[in-house]
Design an enzyme around this catalytic site. Structure first.
Site, PDB file in Angstrom:
ATOM      1  N   ILE A 160       0.886  -1.156   0.000  1.00  0.00           N
ATOM      2  CA  ILE A 160       0.000   0.000   0.000  1.00  0.00           C
ATOM      3  C   ILE A 160       0.923   1.205   0.000  1.00  0.00           C
ATOM      4  O   ILE A 160       1.869   1.278   0.786  1.00  0.00           O
ATOM      5  CB  ILE A 160      -0.981   0.000   1.191  1.00  0.00           C
ATOM      6  CG1 ILE A 160      -1.882   1.220   1.120  1.00  0.00           C
ATOM      7  CG2 ILE A 160      -0.271  -0.139   2.513  1.00  0.00           C
ATOM      8  CD1 ILE A 160      -3.101   1.142   2.004  1.00  0.00           C
ATOM      9  N   GLU A 190       2.946  -8.192   6.091  1.00  0.00           N
ATOM     10  CA  GLU A 190       4.188  -8.008   6.834  1.00  0.00           C
ATOM     11  C   GLU A 190       4.600  -6.560   6.668  1.00  0.00           C
ATOM     12  O   GLU A 190       4.382  -5.946   5.629  1.00  0.00           O
ATOM     13  CB  GLU A 190       5.278  -8.964   6.371  1.00  0.00           C
ATOM     14  CG  GLU A 190       5.649  -8.837   4.935  1.00  0.00           C
ATOM     15  CD  GLU A 190       6.548  -9.970   4.475  1.00  0.00           C
ATOM     16  OE1 GLU A 190       7.420  -9.680   3.649  1.00  0.00           O
ATOM     17  OE2 GLU A 190       6.368 -11.120   4.902  1.00  0.00           O
ATOM     18  N   ASN A 246       8.416   0.674  11.175  1.00  0.00           N
ATOM     19  CA  ASN A 246       7.419   1.516  10.516  1.00  0.00           C
ATOM     20  C   ASN A 246       6.207   1.688  11.438  1.00  0.00           C
ATOM     21  O   ASN A 246       5.158   1.088  11.251  1.00  0.00           O
ATOM     22  CB  ASN A 246       7.014   0.915   9.172  1.00  0.00           C
ATOM     23  CG  ASN A 246       6.174   1.856   8.339  1.00  0.00           C
ATOM     24  OD1 ASN A 246       5.610   2.812   8.848  1.00  0.00           O
ATOM     25  ND2 ASN A 246       6.085   1.567   7.053  1.00  0.00           N
ATOM     26  N   TYR A 293      -2.560  -0.126  10.805  1.00  0.00           N
ATOM     27  CA  TYR A 293      -3.050  -1.506  10.722  1.00  0.00           C
ATOM     28  C   TYR A 293      -3.751  -1.919  12.014  1.00  0.00           C
ATOM     29  O   TYR A 293      -4.814  -2.548  11.986  1.00  0.00           O
ATOM     30  CB  TYR A 293      -1.903  -2.472  10.416  1.00  0.00           C
ATOM     31  CG  TYR A 293      -1.239  -2.233   9.079  1.00  0.00           C
ATOM     32  CD1 TYR A 293      -1.965  -1.886   7.947  1.00  0.00           C
ATOM     33  CD2 TYR A 293       0.129  -2.363   8.945  1.00  0.00           C
ATOM     34  CE1 TYR A 293      -1.353  -1.679   6.723  1.00  0.00           C
ATOM     35  CE2 TYR A 293       0.762  -2.162   7.722  1.00  0.00           C
ATOM     36  CZ  TYR A 293       0.007  -1.810   6.620  1.00  0.00           C
ATOM     37  OH  TYR A 293       0.626  -1.610   5.416  1.00  0.00           O
TER      38      TYR A 293
END
Length: 135
Positions: A62, A96, A101, A108
């Site tokens: 993404i 993953e 990050n 998420y």
């Protein structure tokens, strides 16, 4: 896909050399691939793609064009791609993400992903966190 070259260039802006031109073209042409894009101001501002096999999905990438970040595009794309994955029969989605990050991991988690594992030294400079979301 008529906008493939533009998408390929955005993928390179977001991730460097993670996919070759041929690899990305083959992936996006695969019947098991699910993808979504968002256009803003006449350009592809963000994209997401993954796969669905049987009842499992995997989010591969993404990415958001730097000048369109922090506008909620990633959240919107994730919601759209999750819906497409469900329509194709997926009950869960895996991904993953680099352990460092924090922005991605936080997004998420807000969308219901949970950490299930860590792959030590998966990247040359970082570990990979494996996450799962029940769709």
């Amino acid at each position: 896909m008529e906008d493939f070259e533009e998408l390929y260039e955005l993928e390179r802006v977001c991730f460097g050399n993670s996919w070759t031109h041929e690899m990305l073209a083959e992936e996006l042409e695969s019947p098991i691939t699910v993808s979504v894009c968002e256009r803003r101001d006449g350009v592809i501002a963000a994209f997401a793609f993954g796969r669905v096999v049987a009842d499992e999905a995997e989010l591969f990438q993404i990415g958001t064009r730097p000048d369109f970040r922090k506008q909620g595009l990633a959240k919107s794309l994730l919601e759209r791609i999750h819906e497409k994955m469900r329509e194709r029969g997926a009950a869960v989605c895996f991904l993953e993400v680099r352990s460092r990050n924090q922005a991605a991991r936080s997004l998420y988690e807000k969308l219901g992903y949970e950490q299930i594992s860590v792959r030590k030294k998966y990247y040359p400079d970082d570990d990979a966190v494996i996450m799962k979301k029940v769709l």
